[in-house]
Scaffold this motif. Structure first.
Motif, PDB file in Angstrom:
ATOM      1  N   GLY A   1      38.799 -26.054  34.289  1.00  0.00           N
ATOM      2  CA  GLY A   1      38.008 -25.625  34.966  1.00  0.00           C
ATOM      3  C   GLY A   1      36.579 -24.643  34.001  1.00  0.00           C
ATOM      4  O   GLY A   1      37.138 -24.160  32.920  1.00  0.00           O
ATOM      5  N   ALA A   2      36.156 -23.844  34.594  1.00  0.00           N
ATOM      6  CA  ALA A   2      35.679 -23.117  33.963  1.00  0.00           C
ATOM      7  C   ALA A   2      36.417 -21.886  33.586  1.00  0.00           C
ATOM      8  O   ALA A   2      37.768 -21.214  34.154  1.00  0.00           O
ATOM      9  CB  ALA A   2      34.350 -21.965  34.673  1.00  0.00           C
ATOM     10  N   LEU A   3      35.849 -21.732  32.124  1.00  0.00           N
ATOM     11  CA  LEU A   3      36.427 -20.650  30.987  1.00  0.00           C
ATOM     12  C   LEU A   3      36.349 -19.332  30.983  1.00  0.00           C
ATOM     13  O   LEU A   3      34.868 -19.311  30.905  1.00  0.00           O
ATOM     14  CB  LEU A   3      37.530 -21.092  29.819  1.00  0.00           C
ATOM     15  CG  LEU A   3      38.329 -22.276  30.207  1.00  0.00           C
ATOM     16  CD1 LEU A   3      38.833 -22.719  28.833  1.00  0.00           C
ATOM     17  CD2 LEU A   3      39.417 -22.280  30.832  1.00  0.00           C
ATOM     18  N   SER A   4      36.517 -18.488  30.458  1.00  0.00           N
ATOM     19  CA  SER A   4      35.680 -17.574  30.390  1.00  0.00           C
ATOM     20  C   SER A   4      35.589 -17.559  29.081  1.00  0.00           C
ATOM     21  O   SER A   4      36.759 -17.725  28.229  1.00  0.00           O
ATOM     22  CB  SER A   4      36.548 -15.705  30.397  1.00  0.00           C
ATOM     23  OG  SER A   4      36.104 -14.844  29.509  1.00  0.00           O
ATOM     24  N   MET A   5      34.790 -17.458  28.124  1.00  0.00           N
ATOM     25  CA  MET A   5      34.385 -17.763  26.623  1.00  0.00           C
ATOM     26  C   MET A   5      33.686 -17.050  26.355  1.00  0.00           C
ATOM     27  O   MET A   5      32.618 -16.041  26.586  1.00  0.00           O
ATOM     28  CB  MET A   5      33.496 -19.387  26.961  1.00  0.00           C
ATOM     29  CG  MET A   5      33.814 -19.917  27.667  1.00  0.00           C
ATOM     30  SD  MET A   5      32.806 -21.431  27.690  1.00  0.00           S
ATOM     31  CE  MET A   5      33.852 -22.409  27.886  1.00  0.00           C
ATOM     32  N   ARG A   6      33.533 -16.455  24.963  1.00  0.00           N
ATOM     33  CA  ARG A   6      32.322 -15.275  24.140  1.00  0.00           C
ATOM     34  C   ARG A   6      32.550 -16.192  22.807  1.00  0.00           C
ATOM     35  O   ARG A   6      33.631 -16.245  21.567  1.00  0.00           O
ATOM     36  CB  ARG A   6      33.737 -14.182  24.265  1.00  0.00           C
ATOM     37  CG  ARG A   6      33.098 -12.870  23.647  1.00  0.00           C
ATOM     38  CD  ARG A   6      34.034 -12.089  23.510  1.00  0.00           C
ATOM     39  NE  ARG A   6      34.225 -10.440  22.550  1.00  0.00           N
ATOM     40  CZ  ARG A   6      34.331 -10.595  21.655  1.00  0.00           C
ATOM     41  NH1 ARG A   6      34.918 -11.308  20.767  1.00  0.00           N
ATOM     42  NH2 ARG A   6      33.861  -8.691  20.933  1.00  0.00           N
TER      43      ARG A   6
ATOM     44  N   ILE B   1      27.880  -8.900  17.248  1.00  0.00           N
ATOM     45  CA  ILE B   1      26.672  -9.491  18.315  1.00  0.00           C
ATOM     46  C   ILE B   1      27.351 -10.475  19.041  1.00  0.00           C
ATOM     47  O   ILE B   1      27.543 -11.778  18.240  1.00  0.00           O
ATOM     48  CB  ILE B   1      24.935  -9.954  17.808  1.00  0.00           C
ATOM     49  CG1 ILE B   1      24.930  -8.739  16.741  1.00  0.00           C
ATOM     50  CG2 ILE B   1      24.326 -10.144  18.737  1.00  0.00           C
ATOM     51  CD1 ILE B   1      23.290  -9.154  15.867  1.00  0.00           C
ATOM     52  N   MET B   2      26.922 -10.782  20.577  1.00  0.00           N
ATOM     53  CA  MET B   2      28.027 -11.976  21.027  1.00  0.00           C
ATOM     54  C   MET B   2      27.772 -12.308  21.996  1.00  0.00           C
ATOM     55  O   MET B   2      26.352 -11.569  23.394  1.00  0.00           O
ATOM     56  CB  MET B   2      29.278 -10.495  21.571  1.00  0.00           C
ATOM     57  CG  MET B   2      29.701 -10.465  22.450  1.00  0.00           C
ATOM     58  SD  MET B   2      31.007  -8.632  22.201  1.00  0.00           S
ATOM     59  CE  MET B   2      30.594  -7.419  20.790  1.00  0.00           C
ATOM     60  N   CYS B   3      27.603 -13.555  22.829  1.00  0.00           N
ATOM     61  CA  CYS B   3      27.157 -13.849  24.290  1.00  0.00           C
ATOM     62  C   CYS B   3      28.734 -14.044  24.982  1.00  0.00           C
ATOM     63  O   CYS B   3      29.429 -14.798  24.372  1.00  0.00           O
ATOM     64  CB  CYS B   3      26.574 -14.785  24.031  1.00  0.00           C
ATOM     65  SG  CYS B   3      25.172 -14.394  23.724  1.00  0.00           S
ATOM     66  N   MET B   4      28.540 -14.042  25.810  1.00  0.00           N
ATOM     67  CA  MET B   4      29.977 -14.048  27.288  1.00  0.00           C
ATOM     68  C   MET B   4      29.330 -14.563  28.237  1.00  0.00           C
ATOM     69  O   MET B   4      28.556 -14.322  28.768  1.00  0.00           O
ATOM     70  CB  MET B   4      30.690 -13.190  27.450  1.00  0.00           C
ATOM     71  CG  MET B   4      30.487 -11.945  27.449  1.00  0.00           C
ATOM     72  SD  MET B   4      30.865 -10.907  26.305  1.00  0.00           S
ATOM     73  CE  MET B   4      31.925  -9.621  27.153  1.00  0.00           C
ATOM     74  N   ALA B   5      30.299 -15.584  28.876  1.00  0.00           N
ATOM     75  CA  ALA B   5      30.114 -16.080  30.258  1.00  0.00           C
ATOM     76  C   ALA B   5      31.487 -17.086  30.572  1.00  0.00           C
ATOM     77  O   ALA B   5      31.884 -17.560  29.930  1.00  0.00           O
ATOM     78  CB  ALA B   5      29.586 -17.227  30.030  1.00  0.00           C
ATOM     79  N   ARG B   6      31.559 -17.760  31.838  1.00  0.00           N
ATOM     80  CA  ARG B   6      32.951 -18.056  32.170  1.00  0.00           C
ATOM     81  C   ARG B   6      32.096 -19.093  32.281  1.00  0.00           C
ATOM     82  O   ARG B   6      30.495 -19.853  33.264  1.00  0.00           O
ATOM     83  CB  ARG B   6      33.198 -17.645  33.846  1.00  0.00           C
ATOM     84  CG  ARG B   6      33.897 -16.497  34.189  1.00  0.00           C
ATOM     85  CD  ARG B   6      34.572 -16.362  35.005  1.00  0.00           C
ATOM     86  NE  ARG B   6      35.908 -17.771  36.025  1.00  0.00           N
ATOM     87  CZ  ARG B   6      36.845 -17.599  35.078  1.00  0.00           C
ATOM     88  NH1 ARG B   6      37.422 -16.835  34.118  1.00  0.00           N
ATOM     89  NH2 ARG B   6      37.378 -19.146  35.256  1.00  0.00           N
ATOM     90  N   SER B   7      31.791 -20.183  32.124  1.00  0.00           N
ATOM     91  CA  SER B   7      31.026 -21.540  32.246  1.00  0.00           C
ATOM     92  C   SER B   7      32.444 -22.555  31.858  1.00  0.00           C
ATOM     93  O   SER B   7      33.872 -22.438  31.333  1.00  0.00           O
ATOM     94  CB  SER B   7      30.554 -21.303  30.657  1.00  0.00           C
ATOM     95  OG  SER B   7      29.693 -22.942  30.647  1.00  0.00           O
ATOM     96  N   THR B   8      32.179 -24.003  32.051  1.00  0.00           N
ATOM     97  CA  THR B   8      32.947 -25.206  31.528  1.00  0.00           C
ATOM     98  C   THR B   8      32.466 -25.417  29.834  1.00  0.00           C
ATOM     99  O   THR B   8      32.817 -26.536  29.773  1.00  0.00           O
ATOM    100  CB  THR B   8      33.034 -26.201  32.659  1.00  0.00           C
ATOM    101  OG1 THR B   8      31.356 -26.998  32.448  1.00  0.00           O
ATOM    102  CG2 THR B   8      33.272 -26.141  34.038  1.00  0.00           C
TER     103      THR B   8
END
Ligand code: ARG
Length: 446
Positions: A132-137, A252-259
């Protein structure tokens, strides 16, 4: 050889003695010779070459030793050095090219090239792996070309860099797709937040921890003047963040819960180009080495791209040892959820990222992350199957020792404990079976 080197170092130390500040230079050189025989895994200590050092002018000698302070004062370092000036990698190339070669496993003449463009039509969708969706960075370290690196900044320079970035953040804040706010922890800064707010942002992993807890950063001088010049920009949606004044000028970073592993990567690329395009901001860059970072481990891409994933079977023993053993050959690093040197999550959730940063293209880091993830998921499932086989073996052994009735009682107790959500199933089972049961389990499991 070590003794000969120590003698030579002592001679160099004696020769250097007498001038202002030279006393500490002499003792650093002697210390380096002493550490060389005892700390084979400290790359800076192992790479330091007395003949090269002696070939430098006194000012350059001091500059090189400054880069090695962290490794000298913390002999357990794995890298053991940080650049102090954006030009240091090129200025001390005979040292850094060898240290980089050792750490990154590349040739001494290796040159770094950047490429963010993912192959057309590619999709790194973890739902294809049954997840499923995972926490990504994805983060990159960047430094401004017109300031010393954090190891050599004065307090005034840290504050000036933050002021320059505050103006840049005003540009981002005025753009509808970014918005958000800058939160400073510099005393007296117009955007200064309270202690409590700072604590909340650290708890949410939005802001970085007090760096004075990291002995490597302290010895390097990177943690100095805390909390001056430190802060974080957070976009309106919270998915785009810029740290100011940590190990690099900017993280500098981007993060999201996503597949989709490529989603944070693509967003970061767009945002990075916006930041780089703000007038007056110029990132430190080396034609041979790519993006300049404080730590040689991050040089080149400056990129760490990670996902959080639960590995309950591979971490069944409560440690990340097995997960690390599986990940190492896949080129993946395993970290805890609070970053470097932090423990794994209670449910076996770990942070996975490709280890490579230098002489690898950004697009290949993201491909490696997805490829590694798919193999890791297979290993986790294999470990789960192995656990089932082990449980069956234990059951057979228990039946041999205890007879059918007692084994049934143990299993009933385990089921009851599980359905009650208790974690003490084993205790309940052992209680049901009595001491003999516990012994049988231990024997079968050994
Ligand atoms: N200086 C430390 C060492 O040499 C950490 C290096 C990697 N970590 C980092 N945050 N740059 O072991």
């Amino acid at each position: 050889l070590v003794a000969a080197e120590r003698d030579a170092a002592a001679a160099a130390a004696a020769a250097a003695g007498g001038g202002g500040g030279a006393g500490s230079m002499a003792s650093d050189v002697a210390k380096l010779a002493e550490l060389k025989g005892a700390w084979p895994n400290n790359i800076a200590v192992q790479t330091f070459d007395l003949a090269y050092f002696k070939s430098l002018q006194a000012g350059e000698q001091a500059g090189l030793l400054k880069c090695l302070q962290s490794g000298i004062q913390n002999p357990d370092s794995s890298m053991g050095c940080y650049a102090n000036q954006p030009s240091d990698y090129d200025r001390f190339k005979p040292f850094f090219s060898r240290a980089l070669a050792r750490y990154h496993g590349v040739g001494e003449g290796a040159r770094h090239e950047s490429d963010w463009s993912l192959p057309a039509g590619v999709s790194y969708d973890v739902s294809s792996l049954g997840l499923g969706a995972l926490s990504m960075r994805t983060r990159v370290g960047r430094n401004l070309a017109d300031f010393p690196l954090p190891a050599s900044m004065s307090r005034a320079e840290r504050v000036a860099l933050e002021a320059k970035m505050s103006a840049a953040f005003d540009v981002l804040i005025s753009m509808p797709e970014y918005g958000g706010a800058y939160h400073s922890i510099t005393p007296g800064h117009p955007s200064c937040i309270s202690e409590a707010e700072y604590g909340r942002l650290v708890g949410e992993h939005v802001m970085f921890k007090d760096m004075s807890a990291d002995p490597y950063l302290v010895s390097a001088g990177i943690a100095a003047d805390w909390p001056y010049g430190r802060g974080v920009y957070v976009s309106g949606d919270g998915g785009f963040i810029i740290w100011v004044g940590e190990e690099d000028h900017l993280r500098i970073m981007c993060m999201a819960r996503s597949t989709r592993v490529e989603s944070v990567f693509n967003r970061l690329k767009v945002a990075l180009d916006v930041v780089n395009g703000i007038p007056g901001l110029r990132f430190a860059f080396s034609p041979d080495y790519g993006n300049v970072t404080s730590c040689p481990t991050n040089l080149g891409t400056g990129m760490r791209s990670s996902v959080h994933i639960a590995l309950p079977s591979l971490t069944r023993d409560g440690t990340d040892a097995r997960a690390k053993a599986v990940c190492r050959p896949l080129g993946l690093s395993v970290r805890g959820l609070g970053g470097e040197h932090t423990p794994i999550g209670p449910d076996g959730t770990v942070d996975i990222s490709p280890s490579a940063r230098f002489c690898i293209k950004e697009r290949d880091i993201i491909a490696k992350l997805f490829e590694g993830l798919s193999r890791l998921v297979a290993a986790e499932r294999g470990a789960a199957d192995t656990a089932d086989i082990a449980a069956t073996a234990i059951e057979a052994a228990m039946r041999g020792h205890l007879g059918r009735k007692k084994v049934d009682a143990i299993q009933a107790a385990q089921l009851a404990a599980q359905s009650a959500g208790a974690t003490a199933g084993a205790d309940a089972a052992a209680a049901a079976a009595g001491a003999g049961g516990a012994e049988a389990v231990a024997t079968a499991g050994a």
